[in-house]
Write a protein that holds these residues in place. Structure first.
Motif, PDB file in Angstrom:
ATOM      1  N   ALA A  49      12.910 -18.711 -32.301  1.00 51.38           N
ATOM      2  CA  ALA A  49      14.354 -18.808 -32.536  1.00 51.38           C
ATOM      3  C   ALA A  49      14.783 -20.188 -33.006  1.00 51.38           C
ATOM      4  O   ALA A  49      15.906 -20.343 -33.516  1.00 51.38           O
ATOM      5  N   THR A  50      13.906 -21.186 -32.877  1.00 53.40           N
ATOM      6  CA  THR A  50      14.306 -22.559 -33.209  1.00 53.40           C
ATOM      7  C   THR A  50      13.435 -23.189 -34.293  1.00 53.40           C
ATOM      8  O   THR A  50      13.550 -24.388 -34.547  1.00 53.40           O
ATOM      9  N   SER A  51      12.569 -22.389 -34.946  1.00 49.74           N
ATOM     10  CA  SER A  51      11.713 -22.904 -36.024  1.00 49.74           C
ATOM     11  C   SER A  51      12.353 -22.682 -37.384  1.00 49.74           C
ATOM     12  O   SER A  51      12.973 -21.638 -37.623  1.00 49.74           O
ATOM     13  N   ARG A  52      12.166 -23.633 -38.255  1.00 44.93           N
ATOM     14  CA  ARG A  52      12.668 -23.471 -39.630  1.00 44.93           C
ATOM     15  C   ARG A  52      11.738 -22.596 -40.466  1.00 44.93           C
ATOM     16  O   ARG A  52      12.157 -22.018 -41.464  1.00 44.93           O
ATOM     17  N   HIS A  53      10.467 -22.532 -40.057  1.00 49.76           N
ATOM     18  CA  HIS A  53       9.499 -21.704 -40.772  1.00 49.76           C
ATOM     19  C   HIS A  53       8.734 -20.842 -39.778  1.00 49.76           C
ATOM     20  O   HIS A  53       8.274 -21.340 -38.745  1.00 49.76           O
ATOM     21  N   VAL A  54       8.611 -19.563 -40.108  1.00 47.45           N
ATOM     22  CA  VAL A  54       7.782 -18.634 -39.340  1.00 47.45           C
ATOM     23  C   VAL A  54       6.771 -18.040 -40.319  1.00 47.45           C
ATOM     24  O   VAL A  54       7.158 -17.485 -41.348  1.00 47.45           O
ATOM     25  N   VAL A  55       5.491 -18.180 -39.997  1.00 51.21           N
ATOM     26  CA  VAL A  55       4.429 -17.709 -40.885  1.00 51.21           C
ATOM     27  C   VAL A  55       3.583 -16.703 -40.115  1.00 51.21           C
ATOM     28  O   VAL A  55       2.992 -17.035 -39.086  1.00 51.21           O
ATOM     29  N   ILE A  56       3.531 -15.462 -40.601  1.00 50.04           N
ATOM     30  CA  ILE A  56       2.829 -14.385 -39.900  1.00 50.04           C
ATOM     31  C   ILE A  56       1.676 -13.876 -40.758  1.00 50.04           C
ATOM     32  O   ILE A  56       1.652 -14.078 -41.978  1.00 50.04           O
ATOM     33  N   ASP A  57       0.711 -13.198 -40.121  1.00 51.16           N
ATOM     34  CA  ASP A  57      -0.439 -12.712 -40.887  1.00 51.16           C
ATOM     35  C   ASP A  57      -0.725 -11.235 -40.653  1.00 51.16           C
ATOM     36  O   ASP A  57      -1.831 -10.763 -40.922  1.00 51.16           O
ATOM     37  N   ASN A  58       0.283 -10.491 -40.146  1.00 51.98           N
ATOM     38  CA  ASN A  58       0.063  -9.079 -39.855  1.00 51.98           C
ATOM     39  C   ASN A  58       1.418  -8.413 -39.652  1.00 51.98           C
ATOM     40  O   ASN A  58       2.458  -9.043 -39.809  1.00 51.98           O
ATOM     41  N   TYR A  59       1.386  -7.144 -39.266  1.00 48.37           N
ATOM     42  CA  TYR A  59       2.606  -6.453 -38.858  1.00 48.37           C
ATOM     43  C   TYR A  59       2.927  -6.872 -37.424  1.00 48.37           C
ATOM     44  O   TYR A  59       2.087  -6.722 -36.523  1.00 48.37           O
ATOM     45  N   PHE A  60       4.139  -7.397 -37.204  1.00 46.68           N
ATOM     46  CA  PHE A  60       4.582  -7.774 -35.863  1.00 46.68           C
ATOM     47  C   PHE A  60       5.918  -7.099 -35.584  1.00 46.68           C
ATOM     48  O   PHE A  60       6.922  -7.398 -36.231  1.00 46.68           O
ATOM     49  N   GLY A  61       5.911  -6.182 -34.602  1.00 43.92           N
ATOM     50  CA  GLY A  61       7.081  -5.353 -34.336  1.00 43.92           C
ATOM     51  C   GLY A  61       8.316  -6.116 -33.915  1.00 43.92           C
ATOM     52  O   GLY A  61       9.433  -5.629 -34.110  1.00 43.92           O
ATOM     53  N   PHE A  62       8.153  -7.323 -33.356  1.00 42.02           N
ATOM     54  CA  PHE A  62       9.330  -8.064 -32.889  1.00 42.02           C
ATOM     55  C   PHE A  62      10.306  -8.361 -34.016  1.00 42.02           C
ATOM     56  O   PHE A  62      11.505  -8.568 -33.783  1.00 42.02           O
ATOM     57  N   LEU A  63       9.818  -8.372 -35.255  1.00 35.20           N
ATOM     58  CA  LEU A  63      10.683  -8.673 -36.396  1.00 35.20           C
ATOM     59  C   LEU A  63      11.776  -7.622 -36.589  1.00 35.20           C
ATOM     60  O   LEU A  63      12.781  -7.885 -37.253  1.00 35.20           O
ATOM     61  N   ALA A  64      11.576  -6.440 -36.006  1.00 30.57           N
ATOM     62  CA  ALA A  64      12.614  -5.414 -36.103  1.00 30.57           C
ATOM     63  C   ALA A  64      13.803  -5.742 -35.219  1.00 30.57           C
ATOM     64  O   ALA A  64      14.871  -5.141 -35.368  1.00 30.57           O
ATOM     65  N   ALA A  65      13.641  -6.693 -34.289  1.00 31.62           N
ATOM     66  CA  ALA A  65      14.698  -6.980 -33.318  1.00 31.62           C
ATOM     67  C   ALA A  65      15.390  -8.315 -33.548  1.00 31.62           C
ATOM     68  O   ALA A  65      16.316  -8.645 -32.811  1.00 31.62           O
ATOM     69  N   VAL A  66      14.962  -9.070 -34.555  1.00 27.86           N
ATOM     70  CA  VAL A  66      15.516 -10.417 -34.701  1.00 27.86           C
ATOM     71  C   VAL A  66      16.265 -10.562 -36.016  1.00 27.86           C
ATOM     72  O   VAL A  66      15.988  -9.868 -36.991  1.00 27.86           O
TER      73      VAL A  66
END
Length: 413
Positions: free
Chosen positions: A97-114
């Motif tokens: 919640a406090t990062s300017r950059h988020v870098v992911i390498d897969n499907y992450f379900g939490f992204l549906a809630a943010v």
């Protein structure tokens, strides 16, 4: 069963969303959160950040499938992500919640809630450089889910502000699999492929591998790296007839076995076949192993998309092609996709090895198609264009890629 699963997911996402909203009251910081299921691409970016002596803080949010020993110092923190460790979970959500950059390498379900704040960039650095099997919205398993689940999948994909690609071919695949516009695709190449353009680093890695296992030094190396199959989580059974290979190949070849990170079961093969089988399943850097590999043996994995940069032969051991295709789906006809002979039994596999039935031109064409933007500087470009957000014209290599992509789109239209 499916209703219970959906209920659990809904509860988890509601809790995640509530905590994320609370932590959004904290100010944004000069911070990068790497959310990693495998992590190799992110580690190359991390090394490049430190090489450039960037002052930003780095947060590693890692799944159990990640095999890396992650650094922790005054600028770096690591937390187990989506685990039962409550403190790690709270800290993970705070950093997201406090990062300017988020870098992911897969499907992450939490992204549906943010909902990220304005100015935050979420970049998808997918763990595969190409696609043989269907995934995302194209996968049969996704198409068979409820409308509610499919809407949730799309919410996740909509949070991919940028998707890094190695080729125009992969950009089209991602655009379809995630239902995202082509404008979100970044033609940078995969950071981990920078290794194939770094001869000094390659020499160090090869020397270390040979020092660790001198038996590899004087033999040709077969690397068996099969893809992940869900049923293997509960019960794994190696389909390769190692007895047969040992009988015919042990004098000339060594066999490295590299199982998927999700398979936690160790094998006793090195004890049964000393001097012939080496189990590197727990070794995190598969590209290191490719450097000493003479022939790759795989099936539906993404490993060939990088191994082809070495212009070395591959055999596709597709013993379950029919049922796998029916259940998982393929992007296209399997035989027309793969740059090497297909074996359905270990006997056929052995025959291809002994007779060297490989086509070099096929491998080179495969590499040109899938590694179009791979030139050994993906990590540098990622730091410049994504993390530093420099103007597109700042890097000559970046400008060339964008120009090439525009021309190809114009021709396609």
């Amino acid at each position: 069963m499916m209703l219970i699963r959906e209920l659990i997911i809904t509860i988890y996402l509601c809790a995640f969303k509530l905590l994320f909203i609370c932590f959004r009251f904290f100010p944004l910081q000069n911070k990068i959160s790497f959310v990693m299921s495998y992590g190799e691409n992110q580690m190359y970016i991390y090394d490049e950040l430190r090489r450039q002596d960037e002052s930003c803080q780095v947060i590693f949010l890692y799944k159990r499938t990640c095999k890396y020993r992650l650094p922790q110092d005054y600028r770096t923190r690591a937390y187990e992500f989506e685990s039962l460790h409550l403190l790690h979970t709270l800290k993970s959500i705070y950093h997201l919640a406090t990062s300017r950059h988020v870098v992911i390498d897969n499907y992450f379900g939490f992204l549906a809630a943010v909902k990220f704040r304005e100015g935050v960039q979420c970049t998808q650095l997918w763990h595969a450089g190409g696609a043989i099997k269907q995934f995302g919205l194209l996968a049969p398993s996704a198409r068979s889910r409820s409308k509610r689940a499919q809407r949730r999948f799309q919410k996740v994909y909509n949070n991919f502000h940028r998707v890094v690609v190695s080729s125009e071919a992969m950009a089209r695949v991602y655009s379809s699999a995630f239902s995202l516009p082509m404008e979100r695709m970044l033609p940078l190449g995969m950071p981990r492929t920078d290794l194939f353009f770094q001869p000094d680093k390659q020499a160090r890695i090869i020397r270390q591998l040979y020092d660790d296992n001198p038996g590899l030094r004087h033999k040709k190396v077969l690397l068996y790296a099969p893809t992940f199959r869900e049923q293997e989580l509960d019960s794994f059974s190696l389909q390769l007839d190692v007895d047969l290979l040992y009988k015919h190949l042990r004098e000339e070849y060594a066999l490295i076995v590299k199982l998927h990170p999700a398979i936690l079961q160790a094998t006793d093969l090195p004890e049964k076949y000393p001097g012939f089988v080496y189990d590197y399943s727990g070794y995190p850097h598969i590209n290191d192993l490719l450097l000493v590999t003479d022939i790759l043996i795989t099936d539906y994995s993404s490993v060939p998309f990088e191994f082809c940069l070495l212009k070395r032969p591959m055999i596709f051991f597709a013993y379950d092609l029919g049922p796998y295709t029916e259940k998982g789906g393929m992007m296209a006809d399997y035989a027309s996709q793969v740059p090497g002979p297909i074996a359905f039994t270990t006997e056929e596999l052995l025959q291809h090895i002994q007779q060297q039935t490989f086509q070099q031109e096929q491998i080179e064409q495969f590499s040109l198609m899938w590694n179009q933007y791979t030139a050994g500087e993906a990590s540098k470009l990622f730091v410049e264009q994504v993390l530093k957000q420099m103007p597109a014209g700042h890097s000559t290599a970046w400008g060339q890629r964008m120009q090439m992509l525009r021309k190809q789109r114009e021709r396609a239209e």
